[in-house]
Scaffold this motif. Sequence first.
Motif, PDB file in Angstrom:
ATOM      1  N   UNK A 137       4.101 -27.227  -3.358  1.00  0.00           N
ATOM      2  CA  UNK A 137       4.132 -25.821  -3.165  1.00  0.00           C
ATOM      3  C   UNK A 137       4.683 -25.782  -1.744  1.00  0.00           C
ATOM      4  N   UNK A 138       4.255 -26.320  -0.709  1.00  0.00           N
ATOM      5  CA  UNK A 138       4.598 -26.163   0.544  1.00  0.00           C
ATOM      6  C   UNK A 138       5.672 -27.111   1.072  1.00  0.00           C
ATOM      7  N   UNK A 139       6.223 -27.925   0.096  1.00  0.00           N
ATOM      8  CA  UNK A 139       7.545 -28.616   0.544  1.00  0.00           C
ATOM      9  C   UNK A 139       8.626 -27.665  -0.283  1.00  0.00           C
ATOM     10  N   UNK A 140       9.585 -27.063   0.382  1.00  0.00           N
ATOM     11  CA  UNK A 140      10.458 -26.471  -0.330  1.00  0.00           C
ATOM     12  C   UNK A 140      11.897 -26.740   0.188  1.00  0.00           C
ATOM     13  N   UNK A 141      12.933 -26.139  -0.391  1.00  0.00           N
ATOM     14  CA  UNK A 141      14.359 -26.669  -0.254  1.00  0.00           C
ATOM     15  C   UNK A 141      14.819 -25.893   1.053  1.00  0.00           C
ATOM     16  N   UNK A 189       5.355 -15.774   2.559  1.00  0.00           N
ATOM     17  CA  UNK A 189       6.064 -14.860   3.505  1.00  0.00           C
ATOM     18  C   UNK A 189       6.990 -15.889   4.653  1.00  0.00           C
ATOM     19  N   UNK A 190       6.224 -17.005   4.971  1.00  0.00           N
ATOM     20  CA  UNK A 190       6.705 -18.141   5.824  1.00  0.00           C
ATOM     21  C   UNK A 190       7.984 -18.699   5.418  1.00  0.00           C
ATOM     22  N   UNK A 191       7.872 -19.173   4.127  1.00  0.00           N
ATOM     23  CA  UNK A 191       9.053 -19.554   3.561  1.00  0.00           C
ATOM     24  C   UNK A 191      10.246 -18.850   3.264  1.00  0.00           C
ATOM     25  N   UNK A 192      10.211 -17.346   3.160  1.00  0.00           N
ATOM     26  CA  UNK A 192      11.216 -16.464   3.141  1.00  0.00           C
ATOM     27  C   UNK A 192      11.925 -16.309   4.229  1.00  0.00           C
ATOM     28  N   UNK A 204      16.381 -24.578  -6.401  1.00  0.00           N
ATOM     29  CA  UNK A 204      15.956 -25.819  -6.586  1.00  0.00           C
ATOM     30  C   UNK A 204      14.342 -25.654  -6.541  1.00  0.00           C
ATOM     31  N   UNK A 205      13.713 -24.790  -5.808  1.00  0.00           N
ATOM     32  CA  UNK A 205      12.173 -24.882  -5.693  1.00  0.00           C
ATOM     33  C   UNK A 205      11.543 -25.037  -6.951  1.00  0.00           C
ATOM     34  N   UNK A 211      10.456 -34.797  -0.836  1.00  0.00           N
ATOM     35  CA  UNK A 211       9.438 -35.734  -0.364  1.00  0.00           C
ATOM     36  C   UNK A 211       9.917 -35.825   1.226  1.00  0.00           C
ATOM     37  N   UNK A 212      10.653 -35.418   1.911  1.00  0.00           N
ATOM     38  CA  UNK A 212      10.797 -35.536   3.489  1.00  0.00           C
ATOM     39  C   UNK A 212      11.570 -34.178   3.927  1.00  0.00           C
ATOM     40  N   UNK A 213      11.914 -34.686   5.342  1.00  0.00           N
ATOM     41  CA  UNK A 213      12.835 -33.451   5.645  1.00  0.00           C
ATOM     42  C   UNK A 213      13.578 -34.285   7.024  1.00  0.00           C
ATOM     43  N   UNK A 214      14.698 -33.696   7.571  1.00  0.00           N
ATOM     44  CA  UNK A 214      15.257 -34.122   8.632  1.00  0.00           C
ATOM     45  C   UNK A 214      14.794 -33.511  10.023  1.00  0.00           C
ATOM     46  N   UNK A 215      14.459 -34.452  10.817  1.00  0.00           N
ATOM     47  CA  UNK A 215      13.907 -33.953  12.188  1.00  0.00           C
ATOM     48  C   UNK A 215      14.909 -34.096  13.145  1.00  0.00           C
ATOM     49  N   UNK A 216      15.914 -34.848  12.862  1.00  0.00           N
ATOM     50  CA  UNK A 216      16.900 -35.000  14.122  1.00  0.00           C
ATOM     51  C   UNK A 216      18.220 -35.186  13.141  1.00  0.00           C
TER      52      UNK A 216
END
Length: 247
Positions: A137-141, A189-192, A204-205, A211-216
């Motif tokens: 749940x904490x990993x969203x699009x 609320x933070x995701x919104x 898509x949520x 499984x990951x995210x761009x950090x740079x």
Amino acid sequence: MPAPSLRLSGLLVLLLAACNQTPPPATDAATPPPRPPVPGPSLSALTDSNATALLTRYGVEHPASEVILHTRLGDMRVKLYDDTPVHKANFLLLARKGVFDETVFNRVVKGFAIQGGRSDHRTIRINRYHLAPEIVPQHFHQRGALGMARYDDDQNPGKLSSNSDFYFVQGEKLTPDQSAAMAGRRLTAAQQRTYATKGGAPSLDGKYTVFGEVVEGLDVIDKIAAEPVGTDKWPAKDVDIKIEVVQ
């Protein structure tokens, strides 16, 4: 006068011996040395029934947390999540074995996502297996999220992930009401707020594994998304992929 004759005879023997020697094999200086074997399960041995067990073990034995994805439009540094261990291990395995280096971004939808992992010139043999979903749940699009696509949806009621088709979210900024209405699950609320300030694709949520995210290098997503595409959404000029695993 015997001495000169002996010297001449000896010289002839040496010359004949030299002529009879086998020359060393010719080498091609341009031929690169063979690549050392990459540890891990064989890509042609992975199946739906054994992928989870083999990849889980591989992830424990050969851990890593970041990769750098190189393209002609720039580089993206990507963080991989520990709580999606099978997807993470699968991505690392394919990256280390060079599978992604033979692929391109093959589906680009501006304002939504860029998808890669396929190619017309792949030479590395790999089975077509699925990955069990790891939807956390904490990993969203949000913008920059890395997720795994699916195939055979009409024959895939469990919504299992593809083994090699991945995507990065570009998305767009949305009001809290818009993101809540589009999401396939309840948003915090933070995701919104993130969807409102950073953007993303909440539709898509809950349906695909992030499984990951761009950090740079988030701007590289925008550059790829701006590439001209054909009717099949494949960029007119290939955007090749090279992935470096950061140990």
